[in-house]
Design an enzyme around this catalytic site. Structure first.
Site, PDB file in Angstrom:
ATOM      1  N   GLU A  39      19.622  34.824  46.457  1.00 20.72           N
ATOM      2  CA  GLU A  39      20.783  34.338  45.719  1.00 20.72           C
ATOM      3  C   GLU A  39      22.007  34.686  46.542  1.00 20.72           C
ATOM      4  O   GLU A  39      22.244  35.855  46.847  1.00 20.72           O
ATOM      5  CB  GLU A  39      20.840  34.986  44.336  1.00 20.72           C
ATOM      6  N   ARG A  65      42.140  43.887  39.046  1.00 18.53           N
ATOM      7  CA  ARG A  65      40.971  43.158  39.528  1.00 18.53           C
ATOM      8  C   ARG A  65      39.985  42.998  38.377  1.00 18.53           C
ATOM      9  O   ARG A  65      39.352  43.952  37.952  1.00 18.53           O
ATOM     10  CB  ARG A  65      40.327  43.888  40.707  1.00 18.53           C
ATOM     11  N   ALA A  77      46.286  41.310  51.041  1.00 17.19           N
ATOM     12  CA  ALA A  77      45.145  40.507  51.488  1.00 17.19           C
ATOM     13  C   ALA A  77      45.177  39.154  50.808  1.00 17.19           C
ATOM     14  O   ALA A  77      45.889  38.960  49.821  1.00 17.19           O
ATOM     15  CB  ALA A  77      43.840  41.233  51.161  1.00 17.19           C
ATOM     16  N   GLU A  97      52.962  38.747  49.434  1.00 12.76           N
ATOM     17  CA  GLU A  97      52.681  39.963  48.669  1.00 12.76           C
ATOM     18  C   GLU A  97      53.704  41.073  48.860  1.00 12.76           C
ATOM     19  O   GLU A  97      53.846  41.925  47.994  1.00 12.76           O
ATOM     20  CB  GLU A  97      51.271  40.478  48.980  1.00 12.76           C
ATOM     21  N   GLU A 120      31.171  36.535  52.674  1.00 16.41           N
ATOM     22  CA  GLU A 120      32.600  36.811  52.857  1.00 16.41           C
ATOM     23  C   GLU A 120      32.830  37.762  54.025  1.00 16.41           C
ATOM     24  O   GLU A 120      32.193  38.812  54.120  1.00 16.41           O
ATOM     25  CB  GLU A 120      33.211  37.431  51.600  1.00 16.41           C
ATOM     26  N   GLU A 141      50.795  31.954  41.195  1.00 22.25           N
ATOM     27  CA  GLU A 141      51.234  32.077  39.794  1.00 22.25           C
ATOM     28  C   GLU A 141      50.345  32.994  38.959  1.00 22.25           C
ATOM     29  O   GLU A 141      50.769  33.498  37.927  1.00 22.25           O
ATOM     30  CB  GLU A 141      51.358  30.711  39.142  1.00 22.25           C
TER      31      GLU A 141
END
Length: 185
Positions: A39, A65, A77, A97, A120, A141
């Site tokens: 997966e 988060r 980031a 940021e 990633e 946003e």
């Protein structure tokens, strides 16, 4: 690249196709000839910026988060946009940021965040000779951050007490420790 233990894909079944990630289930042939399923999360990649002030402090952001259900303290980031080079993303994300730009951007390295199930990779950059941007680009946003400047000792204490647990930020602090002499110049 060593392919000694390569798993060859037999088939791929798409599971989810979202705005940021895709999830798929692959059937693979293992090095011993047997089959297994994997997966996988497909991600476009990201950058992390290690902004160092003239005084040798690290600029970090605190943001919520949802995956962890808490706020984290992290280096700035952001996700790569389609066709965007990591250096371009780093410049954009630093501005969005922190409201800052940098006269010196140096590539540090690329890290794999969770290679057991996700592709990633985060491209890390060092940003120095920082300056304020008069009218910086806005945050997305759905993004809310608070800036902090911390010195190396504060950052290390925050790792020790769990306030910093984000892997890319821990790497940033480790880099600072290893390069303290050049940072303080």
């Amino acid at each position: 690249m060593n392919k000694k233990f390569e798993e060859k894909t037999i088939s791929t079944e798409p599971i989810y196709n979202g705005r940021i990630i895709k999830v798929q289930k692959d059937l693979v042939t293992l090095p011993n000839g047997k089959t297994a399923s994997r997966e996988l999360v497909k991600h476009p990649g990201a950058v992390g910026i290690i902004p160092i002030t003239a005084g040798g402090k690290l600029i970090v952001v605190e943001q919520y988060r949802k995956a962890l259900e808490r706020s984290l303290i992290e280096i700035p980031a952001g996700k790569l946009e389609p066709g965007e080079k990591p250096a371009t993303t780093a410049i954009r994300e630093l501005e969005e940021e922190t409201g800052m730009g940098a006269n010196q951007f140096d590539y540090l390295q690329t890290i794999a965040t969770s290679p057991g199930f996700a592709n990633e990779e985060i491209h890390l950059f060092i940003a120095r000779d920082l300056y304020k941007i008069a009218q910086p680009a806005s945050l997305d946003e759905d993004e809310f951050v608070e800036l902090m400047e911390i010195d190396l000792e504060e950052a290390e204490a925050m790792i020790a007490n769990g306030a910093i647990s984000d892997a890319k930020t821990v790497i940033a602090v480790m880099w600072m420790r290893l390069n303290i002499q050049s940072i303080k110049k």
